[in-house]
Design a protein around this motif. Structure first.
Motif, PDB file in Angstrom:
ATOM      1  N   LEU A 192       0.825  -1.204   0.000  1.00  0.00           N
ATOM      2  CA  LEU A 192       0.000   0.000   0.000  1.00  0.00           C
ATOM      3  C   LEU A 192       0.864   1.262   0.000  1.00  0.00           C
ATOM      4  CD1 LEU A 192      -2.676  -1.082   2.636  1.00  0.00           C
ATOM      5  CD2 LEU A 192      -2.917  -1.076   0.140  1.00  0.00           C
TER       6      LEU A 192
ATOM      7  N   SER B  45       4.418   1.027  -4.027  1.00  0.00           N
ATOM      8  CA  SER B  45       3.060   1.332  -3.611  1.00  0.00           C
ATOM      9  C   SER B  45       2.046   0.953  -4.687  1.00  0.00           C
ATOM     10  CB  SER B  45       2.943   2.826  -3.293  1.00  0.00           C
ATOM     11  OG  SER B  45       1.628   3.151  -2.924  1.00  0.00           O
ATOM     12  N   GLY B  46       1.056   0.153  -4.300  1.00  0.00           N
ATOM     13  CA  GLY B  46       0.012  -0.269  -5.221  1.00  0.00           C
ATOM     14  C   GLY B  46       0.360  -1.495  -6.027  1.00  0.00           C
TER      15      GLY B  46
ATOM     16  N   ALA C 182       1.528  -1.217  -9.941  1.00  0.00           N
ATOM     17  CA  ALA C 182       0.130  -0.870  -9.676  1.00  0.00           C
ATOM     18  C   ALA C 182      -0.716  -0.834 -10.938  1.00  0.00           C
ATOM     19  CB  ALA C 182       0.070   0.473  -8.950  1.00  0.00           C
TER      20      ALA C 182
END
Length: 275
Positions: free
Chosen positions: A70, A88-89, A138
């Motif tokens: 996250l 992130s993601g 992501a």
């Protein structure tokens, strides 16, 4: 407690690797294996002392690891020559199968490190197959929208959107659910015999029951879900078909029998685990 919710649980503080602080959600005294899910950890801290030592080289055999970030950056290196950074993601998938030695180390010295590691069992027929690894940023994870609601398909397939991470024998599904506060998000059941929901932020109203951050609930396989965000509530949904085979575990080795565990230890000590 509604018929939808079969049990409510909270994780416990734990440490792993070289002292990384985390919350162990699955595979702790109140909630053991949830076939085929062997373990679920959440790591979340903006204090580098909690995560900077990372997870130096260590072995695995017999299952799959999935890391979903996250926030933050984590680097992977393994004995098959694979190397990559999950950010992130993004998500990282590693099939340890017959054996692999890997390290997961933070690629940051400050800031928030937040994510999950999930261990998914392999059936006996696949435990000694070749290991594999993949890294997905992501933008590679499809997103399903229902009005203002957002659902990221991390693994499996949902509403025609197919994630790059698949474990088709177990119909594995992992969703990052981000409902809006204004209306209900309605999710049809996919009829998985194992279905879990973990609230990782804020609060959620689930079919009339309020769940708070840090709660995991076991769900029945039939009911549709009606979710509404409270205080920016978000959750991870895990679902799959159980394998239904014996589980023998010793640390990073998960097999079907104690004899296979002894063999894994012997192979590791003889430096042939990953050959």
């Amino acid at each position: 407690m509604s018929e939808l919710i079969l049990g409510r649980y909270r994780g416990i503080p734990a440490q792993d690797g070289a002292g990384v602080k985390l919350t162990r959600i699955i595979n702790q005294p109140q909630l053991r294996y949830q076939d085929p899910f062997l373990m679920l950890d959440e790591f979340r801290s903006d204090d580098p002392n909690d995560y900077i030592a990372g997870f130096p080289p260590h072995p695995h055999r017999g299952f799959v690891t999935l890391t979903y970030m996250l926030a933050g950056r984590m680097e992977h290196q393994d004995s098959k020559g694979n190397k990559g950074v999950v950010e992130s993601g993004g998500a990282q998938w590693m099939k340890a199968a017959r054996g692999i030695i890997h390290a997961e180390m933070p690629k940051q010295e400050s800031g928030l490190m937040w994510g999950f590691q999930l261990w998914i069992n392999l059936p006996a027929a696949e435990k000694m197959t070749a290991p594999d690894w993949a890294d997905y940023p992501a933008h590679a994870l499809p997103v399903w929208h229902q009005g203002e609601h957002q659902v990221i398909v991390v693994g499996g397939e949902y509403e025609g959107l197919k994630a790059p991470i698949q474990q088709p024998e177990q119909r594995f599904l992992m969703l990052d659910i981000r409902p809006a506060a204004t209306t209900e998000l309605k999710l049809a059941s996919q009829q998985h015999r194992c279905r879990l929901l973990y609230v990782y932020q804020g609060e959620l109203e689930l079919n009339g029951t309020t769940l708070s951050q840090g709660e995991l609930v076991r769900l029945n396989e039939t009911d549709a879900l009606a979710l509404q965000s409270i205080n920016e509530g978000r959750a991870i949904l895990l679902a799959a078909e159980p394998i239904g085979e014996p589980i023998a575990q010793y640390g990073p080795f998960v097999m079907n029998t104690e004899a296979e565990i002894h063999q894994a230890i012997a192979d590791y000590r003889a430096n042939r685990l990953h050959l």
